[in-house]
Write a protein that holds these residues in place. Structure first.
Motif, PDB file in Angstrom:
ATOM      1  N   ARG A 137      26.816  52.923  68.279  1.00 50.01           N
ATOM      2  CA  ARG A 137      25.924  52.460  69.342  1.00 50.01           C
ATOM      3  C   ARG A 137      24.733  51.676  68.812  1.00 50.01           C
ATOM      4  NH1 ARG A 137      25.654  54.185  74.461  1.00 50.01           N
ATOM      5  NH2 ARG A 137      23.386  54.067  74.411  1.00 50.01           N
ATOM      6  N   GLY A 138      24.200  52.046  67.679  1.00 53.55           N
ATOM      7  CA  GLY A 138      22.939  51.482  67.228  1.00 53.55           C
ATOM      8  C   GLY A 138      23.051  50.193  66.446  1.00 53.55           C
ATOM      9  N   ALA A 139      24.212  49.555  66.461  1.00 51.03           N
ATOM     10  CA  ALA A 139      24.413  48.375  65.619  1.00 51.03           C
ATOM     11  C   ALA A 139      24.000  47.079  66.302  1.00 51.03           C
ATOM     12  CB  ALA A 139      25.883  48.279  65.207  1.00 51.03           C
ATOM     13  N   THR A 140      23.741  47.118  67.604  1.00 52.84           N
ATOM     14  CA  THR A 140      23.433  45.903  68.342  1.00 52.84           C
ATOM     15  C   THR A 140      22.049  46.016  68.979  1.00 52.84           C
ATOM     16  OG1 THR A 140      25.764  45.547  68.822  1.00 52.84           O
ATOM     17  CG2 THR A 140      24.192  44.381  70.201  1.00 52.84           C
ATOM     18  N   TYR A 141      21.218  45.002  68.769  1.00 58.91           N
ATOM     19  CA  TYR A 141      19.848  45.055  69.265  1.00 58.91           C
ATOM     20  C   TYR A 141      19.587  43.934  70.267  1.00 58.91           C
ATOM     21  CZ  TYR A 141      18.669  48.708  66.020  1.00 58.91           C
ATOM     22  OH  TYR A 141      18.620  49.910  65.370  1.00 58.91           O
ATOM     23  N   SER A 142      18.774  44.266  71.264  1.00 57.79           N
ATOM     24  CA  SER A 142      18.429  43.318  72.318  1.00 57.79           C
ATOM     25  C   SER A 142      16.953  42.976  72.215  1.00 57.79           C
ATOM     26  CB  SER A 142      18.729  43.934  73.688  1.00 57.79           C
ATOM     27  OG  SER A 142      18.069  43.234  74.710  1.00 57.79           O
ATOM     28  N   SER A 143      16.655  41.701  72.292  1.00 56.05           N
ATOM     29  CA  SER A 143      15.249  41.286  72.307  1.00 56.05           C
ATOM     30  C   SER A 143      14.598  41.570  73.656  1.00 56.05           C
ATOM     31  CB  SER A 143      15.143  39.788  71.998  1.00 56.05           C
ATOM     32  OG  SER A 143      15.864  39.028  72.951  1.00 56.05           O
ATOM     33  N   LYS A 144      15.425  41.710  74.681  1.00 50.04           N
ATOM     34  CA  LYS A 144      14.891  41.932  76.025  1.00 50.04           C
ATOM     35  C   LYS A 144      14.331  43.331  76.193  1.00 50.04           C
ATOM     36  CE  LYS A 144      17.145  38.571  78.959  1.00 50.04           C
ATOM     37  NZ  LYS A 144      17.848  38.374  80.241  1.00 50.04           N
ATOM     38  N   ILE A 145      15.038  44.320  75.589  1.00 46.82           N
ATOM     39  CA  ILE A 145      14.565  45.692  75.759  1.00 46.82           C
ATOM     40  C   ILE A 145      13.985  46.242  74.466  1.00 46.82           C
ATOM     41  CG2 ILE A 145      16.241  46.137  77.583  1.00 46.82           C
ATOM     42  CD1 ILE A 145      17.913  47.664  75.583  1.00 46.82           C
ATOM     43  N   ASP A 146      13.932  45.376  73.432  1.00 49.29           N
ATOM     44  CA  ASP A 146      13.326  45.750  72.154  1.00 49.29           C
ATOM     45  C   ASP A 146      13.940  47.037  71.597  1.00 49.29           C
ATOM     46  OD1 ASP A 146      11.677  45.427  69.971  1.00 49.29           O
ATOM     47  OD2 ASP A 146      10.062  46.634  70.830  1.00 49.29           O
ATOM     48  N   GLY A 147      15.252  47.034  71.525  1.00 47.71           N
ATOM     49  CA  GLY A 147      15.930  48.218  70.995  1.00 47.71           C
ATOM     50  C   GLY A 147      17.438  48.047  71.023  1.00 47.71           C
ATOM     51  N   PRO A 148      18.163  49.106  70.648  1.00 43.81           N
ATOM     52  CA  PRO A 148      19.626  49.008  70.582  1.00 43.81           C
ATOM     53  C   PRO A 148      20.274  49.079  71.959  1.00 43.81           C
ATOM     54  CG  PRO A 148      18.923  51.217  69.982  1.00 43.81           C
ATOM     55  CD  PRO A 148      17.676  50.396  70.156  1.00 43.81           C
ATOM     56  N   VAL A 149      21.409  48.432  72.085  1.00 52.75           N
ATOM     57  CA  VAL A 149      22.246  48.528  73.280  1.00 52.75           C
ATOM     58  C   VAL A 149      23.649  48.908  72.831  1.00 52.75           C
ATOM     59  CG1 VAL A 149      20.930  46.839  74.603  1.00 52.75           C
ATOM     60  CG2 VAL A 149      22.837  46.066  73.190  1.00 52.75           C
ATOM     61  N   PRO A 150      24.429  49.570  73.679  1.00 48.99           N
ATOM     62  CA  PRO A 150      25.783  49.947  73.274  1.00 48.99           C
ATOM     63  C   PRO A 150      26.682  48.733  73.144  1.00 48.99           C
ATOM     64  CG  PRO A 150      25.417  50.493  75.580  1.00 48.99           C
ATOM     65  CD  PRO A 150      24.098  50.064  75.033  1.00 48.99           C
ATOM     66  N   ASN A 151      27.597  48.790  72.196  1.00 47.32           N
ATOM     67  CA  ASN A 151      28.582  47.719  72.080  1.00 47.32           C
ATOM     68  C   ASN A 151      29.588  47.779  73.225  1.00 47.32           C
ATOM     69  OD1 ASN A 151      27.586  46.496  69.733  1.00 47.32           O
ATOM     70  ND2 ASN A 151      28.600  47.993  68.428  1.00 47.32           N
ATOM     71  N   ASN A 152      29.999  48.989  73.589  1.00 51.55           N
ATOM     72  CA  ASN A 152      30.883  49.190  74.734  1.00 51.55           C
ATOM     73  C   ASN A 152      30.099  49.982  75.784  1.00 51.55           C
ATOM     74  OD1 ASN A 152      33.669  48.177  73.815  1.00 51.55           O
ATOM     75  ND2 ASN A 152      33.036  49.482  72.118  1.00 51.55           N
ATOM     76  N   ASP A 153      29.771  49.326  76.899  1.00 47.95           N
ATOM     77  CA  ASP A 153      28.947  49.982  77.913  1.00 47.95           C
ATOM     78  C   ASP A 153      29.711  51.079  78.645  1.00 47.95           C
ATOM     79  OD1 ASP A 153      26.319  48.257  78.092  1.00 47.95           O
ATOM     80  OD2 ASP A 153      27.970  46.837  77.917  1.00 47.95           O
ATOM     81  N   TYR A 154      30.965  50.780  78.991  1.00 48.31           N
ATOM     82  CA  TYR A 154      31.770  51.746  79.725  1.00 48.31           C
ATOM     83  C   TYR A 154      33.207  51.717  79.200  1.00 48.31           C
ATOM     84  CZ  TYR A 154      27.866  51.268  82.968  1.00 48.31           C
ATOM     85  OH  TYR A 154      26.613  51.211  83.508  1.00 48.31           O
TER      86      TYR A 154
END
Length: 392
Positions: free
Chosen positions: A167-184
């Motif tokens: 989960r922690g391998a992808t980062y978003s500049s919009k939320i300033d943190g990690p996002v899941p690679n597979n959401d669902y």
């Protein structure tokens, strides 16, 4: 215990016009989806599934067969490194890492085997990483703007999508943190239910091709759906890479096909220069948790018939075609029928070796460099944790 349903979260996501909706379909889903419509295995094609997903509101539909081919490139390279005893390579035997049920079993009950697991993410894990880290930037979209839905035959894939290591391998500049690679993650049964809720009759649809560039695949990739398939696909590529371009004498490996609980074979890989006897690789295939536990005990006790260099393990009987998220069936021969369709899809494929996939070759040229590179490890590999002390 019951599976965690994510159907209604996906329905909500499909109605969010501010985000790009992406679906990726696993190899064995295509051989069982027709059963959701009362038809025999294989009657609904992957192209009809693609068309149905587009009608549901997905903007793009990718084929997880693509990342299965990518898994073979990384895993085959890792196996050869271990066989050569390269510095830093892990020990033998090497176990496959595609099945999250098997990974859970190792982390909780056999943590001493963690060094023997391939470090490769599963095809689901690799696909999610590519969607958020490679494809989204090409679209000039932040990873948080993309909803990635994985369609899987397996309830354990839901847990895999939430592994901290993935989960922690992808980062978003919009939320300033990690996002899941597979959401669902939706199972075959869940997506079948959604098609019926929306009154989408897949058997009546005209086929559409999966979207590029994460939609092209080979016959080797679809083999992932059946027990022994990961092994067979890996050997097709590893043999050719190790032998300097020579092909396996026979593409189909009958010794590791079928529903026998434990299967084994030996593959002699010739030296690239044609000199010497080459290397004999001992391979084993096991499916079903009880059979797996029994095989591990035999290996531990030193049974000569249970000593391998490379072992494929699937927690479900038959492999992913018998996954816990697949369509329920009263047909006693349903696994054989699904398996036969898997092999039929492979035989009809124009390309049958993962390293011949031109889209895979372009991905390495443009993004990854080579199998096993630092970039590949950052995106496509994972690590494991000893969870033997956990009680729940």
């Amino acid at each position: 215990m019951r599976e965690r349903h994510e159907l209604f979260q996906v329905i909500d996501a499909l109605e969010d016009q501010s985000r790009v909706k992406v679906a990726a379909v696993a190899p064995s889903v295509r051989v069982a989806m027709s059963e959701e419509f009362g038809l025999p295995p294989g009657r609904v094609s992957m192209g009809q599934i693609v068309a149905g997903l587009k009608l549901l509101g997905f903007d793009y539909v990718f084929d997880t067969n693509f990342s299965a081919d990518l898994t073979i490139m990384e895993e085959g390279t890792e196996l050869l490194s271990r066989l050569r005893k390269d510095p830093g390579a892990g020990p033998l035997p090497m176990f496959t890492s595609c099945c999250p049920g098997w990974i859970n079993l190792v982390e909780k009950n056999y943590p001493e085997l963690i060094p023997h697991l391939s470090s490769c993410k599963s095809p689901q894990g690799m696909m999610g990483a590519l969607i958020k880290n490679v494809w989204a930037p090409r679209l000039e979209r932040d990873p948080a703007d993309v909803v990635s839905v994985s369609v899987m035959p397996c309830t354990a894939k839901k847990g895999e999508a939430h592994r901290p290591a993935d989960r922690g391998a992808t980062y978003s500049s919009k939320i300033d943190g990690p996002v899941p690679n597979n959401d669902y993650v939706l199972t075959t049964r869940e997506i079948g239910r959604l098609f019926r809720l929306r009154k989408i009759a897949l058997p009546a649809l005209d086929a559409q091709v999966p979207d590029d560039p994460l939609g092209e695949s080979t016959g080797a990739a679809v083999l992932f759906g059946a027990t022994g398939g990961v092994m067979e696909a890996a050997l097709r590529t590893a043999y050719e890479l190790a032998s300097g371009g020579q092909e396996l004498p026979k593409m189909e490996m009958s010794d590791i096909r079928g529903l026998q609980g434990v299967k084994s074979s030996r593959v002699c890989i010739p030296n690239p220069d044609g000199k010497g006897p080459g290397a004999v690789v001992r391979v084993g295939v096991v499916h079903g948790t009880a059979e797996t536990r029994a095989l591990l005990e035999r290996m531990k006790l030193g049974d000569p018939a249970a000593q391998f260099d490379f072992v494929e393990v699937m927690a479900c009987r038959g492999g992913c075609i018998g996954g816990g998220g697949q369509s329920k069936s009263d047909d006693a021969l349903v696994l054989q029928k699904r398996m036969a369709h898997v092999y039929n899809l492979d035989e009809k494929s124009a390309l049958r070796k993962s390293h011949d996939n031109p889209s895979i070759q372009k991905l390495y040229e443009s993004e990854l460099g080579r199998p096993g590179s630092a970039r590949s490890h950052a995106l496509l590999h994972t690590h494991y944790a000893d969870r033997s002390e956990q009680t729940t």
